[in-house]
Design an enzyme around this catalytic site. Structure first.
Site, PDB file in Angstrom:
ATOM      1  N   SER A   1       0.839  -1.244  -0.242  1.00  0.00           N
ATOM      2  CA  SER A   1      -0.470  -0.088   0.344  1.00  0.00           C
ATOM      3  C   SER A   1       1.109   1.001  -0.055  1.00  0.00           C
ATOM      4  O   SER A   1       1.590   1.512  -0.535  1.00  0.00           O
ATOM      5  CB  SER A   1      -0.912  -0.131   0.856  1.00  0.00           C
ATOM      6  OG  SER A   1      -2.093   0.748   0.883  1.00  0.00           O
TER       7      SER A   1
ATOM      8  N   HIS B   1      -8.402   1.877  -0.597  1.00  0.00           N
ATOM      9  CA  HIS B   1      -8.161   0.565  -1.664  1.00  0.00           C
ATOM     10  C   HIS B   1      -9.551   0.226  -2.607  1.00  0.00           C
ATOM     11  O   HIS B   1      -9.343  -0.982  -2.958  1.00  0.00           O
ATOM     12  CB  HIS B   1      -7.173  -0.476  -1.807  1.00  0.00           C
ATOM     13  CG  HIS B   1      -5.569  -0.473  -1.388  1.00  0.00           C
ATOM     14  ND1 HIS B   1      -4.721   0.472  -2.192  1.00  0.00           N
ATOM     15  CD2 HIS B   1      -5.126  -0.357   0.198  1.00  0.00           C
ATOM     16  CE1 HIS B   1      -3.586   0.946  -1.114  1.00  0.00           C
ATOM     17  NE2 HIS B   1      -3.884   0.714  -0.385  1.00  0.00           N
TER      18      HIS B   1
END
Length: 402
Positions: free
Chosen positions: A92, A195
């Site tokens: 991430s 996300h």
């Protein structure tokens, strides 16, 4: 082979930078990155409580700065890191740490980008109460079915036994009320459904900013969260960083690529432990090192020497007279028709495909150039990052590869 990985949001804990700030060089570098980010990172890394550093706009710059400055403690001469690291990856927001560590972005560019990323994701999160929840164990198909049935997104696939669901707090409450069989649910220390489509407003802002960012190609193999592939172009990787904000993290595919490469040692930058724990379950036999305090640096350097290959510079590095195009993943290579020695190809042109049981990946040119040598033959099995062709790069009027 050595893998170096950078953790994502949720890895931060109160006071984790305390031991590091006793090192004058670390403190000076963190002070500079704090100035760039417009945040007192020393305060947030030593004195702030868990709820404060849970704030996306604080957590993300804090994590990237911590990873970058710790990497400089580990490799005082960055060239040593490029030579010894077989593959790098970030989870991430850790992808920004990794991008700067391998030379795609400068530390200052990374801090501006992550500052904007954190602020925009925090703003997107504030429009609707959203969050994320780890689903540990259970049957993978049943877990995915339960996530989809509640209107949630599988935002992170972290490999065997861990998928992270993301969505509204009401959707997560419904999942928790009726969890998949034999699965344990853990609320994550994040303040939004990262996300997922909830982050689309942040993507639009970052896409605008990215057009003004100058990039360099990575100095060693770098994996993408989107699909676990080796990405050779710095510009392409920046585009992936932008899109990844609203798309799932496929850490499972990054782990698979590490396995395909034959990684023997994995070192996690601070705040370490999360990715090492995932690797313990998924990369059997791989030695792990969680770097969390400066007194571990000598042992970490021994670990790097044991697993890194200091005798050879990464094949992704280019000389002034030639460059390489490498395979993005594992599979069987098939050359495109008409692509042969002596042919000049423009940036973006396809030289062929790499096919495996999962998918078929087109292999494109990051730069324009003339093919001087094939390094594989049609139908050969290839590994992630394996050189496929050597080319003489086309240069612009300033002498830079185009």
């Amino acid at each position: 082979m050595l893998a170096i990985v950078a953790p994502g949001q949720g890895a931060q804990t109160p006071g984790f930078l305390g031991p590091w700030l006793a090192e004058p060089r670390f403190a000076d570098r963190l002070r500079w990155l704090s100035t760039v980010a417009g945040l007192d990172l020393a305060h947030y890394g030593t004195e702030a409580d868990a709820e404060t550093i849970r704030d996306t706009a604080i957590a993300q710059p804090l994590l990237v700065a911590a990873g970058l400055v710790a990497a400089l403690e580990l490799f005082p001469q960055p060239a040593d890191g490029f030579q010894r690291t077989g593959v790098a990856a970030g989870h991430s927001v850790g992808e920004i740490t990794a991008a700067a560590a391998v030379g795609i972005l400068s530390a200052e560019q990374a801090m501006v980008f992550v500052r904007e990323r954190g602020q925009q994701m925090a703003a997107a999160s504030a429009t609707l109460p959203t969050s994320m929840m780890a689903v540990i164990g259970g049957d993978a198909d049943e877990v995915m079915a339960a996530i989809e049935a509640n209107g949630l997104t599988a935002a992170n696939n972290n490999g065997t036994g861990q998928i992270v669901a993301a969505g509204t707090v009401e959707q997560l409450a419904a999942l928790q009320a009726n969890p998949p069989a034999r699965a344990r649910l853990i609320q994550l220390s994040v303040a939004g459904a990262f996300h997922t489509v909830h982050m689309e407003p942040a993507v639009a802002h970052l896409a605008q900013l990215s057009r003004a960012i100058t990039t360099h190609d990575p100095r060693t193999r770098l994996l993408s969260n989107a699909d676990g592939q080796v990405v050779q172009s710095g510009r392409e990787y920046l585009g992936r960083l932008v899109k990844q904000v609203a798309n799932p993290v496929r850490w499972d595919l990054c782990l698979q690529t590490m396995a395909d490469l034959g990684v023997t040692g994995l070192l996690e930058l601070p705040p370490a432990g999360t990715l090492a724990g995932i690797a313990k379950r998924n990369l059997k036999g791989v030695e792990l090192f969680s770097l969390n305090t400066p007194d571990q640096i000598p042992a970490a350097q021994e670990f790097v020497a044991k697993h890194g290959d200091g005798a050879s510079v990464s094949l992704l590095n280019s000389t002034p007279s030639w460059m390489l195009v490498v395979s993005p993943g594992k599979g069987e290579f098939h050359a495109a028709e008409g692509v042969d020695v002596g042919v000049r190809l423009e940036a973006g042109a396809a030289i062929g495909t790499v096919s495996n049981l999962r998918n078929t990946i087109e292999v494109g040119m990051a730069h324009s150039g003339t093919i001087t040598e094939w390094l594989v033959e049609d139908g050969d099995p290839v590994a992630p990052g394996q050189p496929l062709i050597r080319l003489y790069p086309a240069h612009d009027s300033a002498g830079a590869a185009s």
